[in-house]
Design a protein around this motif. Structure first.
Motif, PDB file in Angstrom:
ATOM      1  N   TYR A  59      -0.493   0.184 -10.729  1.00  0.00           N
ATOM      2  CA  TYR A  59      -0.311  -1.253 -10.799  1.00  0.00           C
ATOM      3  C   TYR A  59      -0.819  -1.903  -9.513  1.00  0.00           C
ATOM      4  O   TYR A  59      -1.016  -1.241  -8.489  1.00  0.00           O
ATOM      5  CB  TYR A  59       1.177  -1.576 -10.969  1.00  0.00           C
ATOM      6  N   ASN A  60      -1.005  -3.220  -9.559  1.00  0.00           N
ATOM      7  CA  ASN A  60      -1.382  -3.949  -8.356  1.00  0.00           C
ATOM      8  C   ASN A  60      -0.189  -4.038  -7.405  1.00  0.00           C
ATOM      9  O   ASN A  60       0.957  -4.186  -7.843  1.00  0.00           O
ATOM     10  CB  ASN A  60      -1.849  -5.359  -8.709  1.00  0.00           C
ATOM     11  N   PHE A  61      -0.464  -3.958  -6.122  1.00  0.00           N
ATOM     12  CA  PHE A  61       0.580  -4.129  -5.123  1.00  0.00           C
ATOM     13  C   PHE A  61      -0.063  -4.563  -3.809  1.00  0.00           C
ATOM     14  O   PHE A  61      -1.263  -4.385  -3.602  1.00  0.00           O
ATOM     15  CB  PHE A  61       1.377  -2.831  -4.911  1.00  0.00           C
ATOM     16  N   ASP A  62       0.750  -5.136  -2.942  1.00  0.00           N
ATOM     17  CA  ASP A  62       0.296  -5.504  -1.605  1.00  0.00           C
ATOM     18  C   ASP A  62       0.559  -4.351  -0.643  1.00  0.00           C
ATOM     19  O   ASP A  62       1.439  -3.520  -0.880  1.00  0.00           O
ATOM     20  CB  ASP A  62       1.034  -6.748  -1.104  1.00  0.00           C
ATOM     21  N   ARG A  92       2.194   6.121 -12.747  1.00  0.00           N
ATOM     22  CA  ARG A  92       2.939   4.926 -13.134  1.00  0.00           C
ATOM     23  C   ARG A  92       4.428   5.197 -13.294  1.00  0.00           C
ATOM     24  O   ARG A  92       5.111   4.603 -14.128  1.00  0.00           O
ATOM     25  CB  ARG A  92       2.367   4.306 -14.412  1.00  0.00           C
ATOM     26  N   SER A 114       6.141  -3.645  -5.486  1.00  0.00           N
ATOM     27  CA  SER A 114       5.290  -4.816  -5.285  1.00  0.00           C
ATOM     28  C   SER A 114       4.606  -4.777  -3.924  1.00  0.00           C
ATOM     29  O   SER A 114       3.549  -5.371  -3.735  1.00  0.00           O
ATOM     30  CB  SER A 114       6.117  -6.096  -5.406  1.00  0.00           C
TER      31      SER A 114
END
Length: 263
Positions: free
Chosen positions: A2-5, A40, A45
């Motif tokens: 997934y996208n994350f910072d 996954r 986040s």
């Protein structure tokens, strides 16, 4: 994945602040976390990388005679720099995974993850080490609380691990060749006031101390002192690599070999 910072703090204080963000997760060596993200099985986040926190790196001796290892110190660094002070621990670090893993994985990441087959938990528990976090110090006997479970609170990070130096110690590892994790391993450390025996790779509850072996070795430090002792196989791991009974048997074999190696 997934996208994350990704955040890259430069100090422990900044790392703690970054981890206060919702769904933030620390990233040390990433040897467990990255595969988990790829599968996954986790979706933070924010990843807070600890790789740039220099105050969490390095190996040194304290004034009190303890070996102090920063939480972000790689296995390869421990293998090289701890050898003169604590050969058994350096040997343990030198046999973790392969060169790629040893040059990325960290002691803090391993101890925080507390994989039931990881090497470092045996070294920490067998040494009676102290896990230092940004908030407190935790004795090894209080730190490990079961499979993948520790005393760490949310947002708490391991900044250092402090090892008392025993009179003698040895880590004996029965290698599972596909993963290079121990199928079963024993860390035996002899101190002036007693013996500690920590077992990894065997139990469904993770690393544990074999108290019966410790008592026998305290009065007679020889492999023969373990004759007749056995571990209940009920709570041992059973999988395609070995049954619980097999692992229980290996506990005795590995512990005897460790004691014999110490002499």
């Amino acid at each position: 994945m997934y996208n994350f910072d990704v955040e890259r703090p430069q100090s422990i204080a900044d790392a703690v602040q970054a981890l206060s963000r919702e769904d933030a997760q620390p990233l040390s060596g990433g040897q467990t976390l990255i595969p988990t993200l790829k599968a996954r099985l986790a979706a933070p986040s924010v990843l807070v990388s600890l790789g740039d926190v220099d105050e969490m790196k390095g190996v040194c001796m304290s004034d009190g005679g303890q070996l102090c290892i920063g939480g972000a110190t790689t296995h390869a660094t421990v293998a090289a720099e701890a050898a003169a002070h604590y050969p058994a621990l350096a040997s343990l670090a030198a046999r973790i995974g392969d060169p790629a893993v040893r040059n990325r994985g960290t002691i803090g990441g391993s101890v925080a993850n507390n994989d039931p087959s990881a090497c470092y938990p045996a070294g920490v528990l067998g040494s009676g080490a102290t896990v230092v976090t940004n908030a407190r110090e935790i004795a090894a006997d209080d730190y490990f609380q079961g499979m993948f479970t520790t005393a760490l609170e949310e947002g708490e990070i391991i900044t250092e691990v402090k090892f008392p130096i025993p009179q003698a110690a040895h880590y004996e590892k029965f290698l599972q060749p596909a993963s290079r994790f121990p199928l079963v391993a024993a860390f035996v450390a002899r101190f002036s006031d007693g013996v500690r025996v920590a077992i990894t790779g065997a139990s469904n509850d993770g690393v544990f101390r074999w108290s019966e072996a410790e008592a026998a070795l305290a009065s007679n430090f020889s492999a023969s002192a373990l004759d007749g002792l056995s571990v209940d196989s009920t709570d041992m791991i059973s999988d395609l690599h070995g049954t619980g009974e097999y692992r229980a048997h290996l506990i005795g074999v590995m512990t005897k070999r460790a004691v014999a190696a110490i002499g």
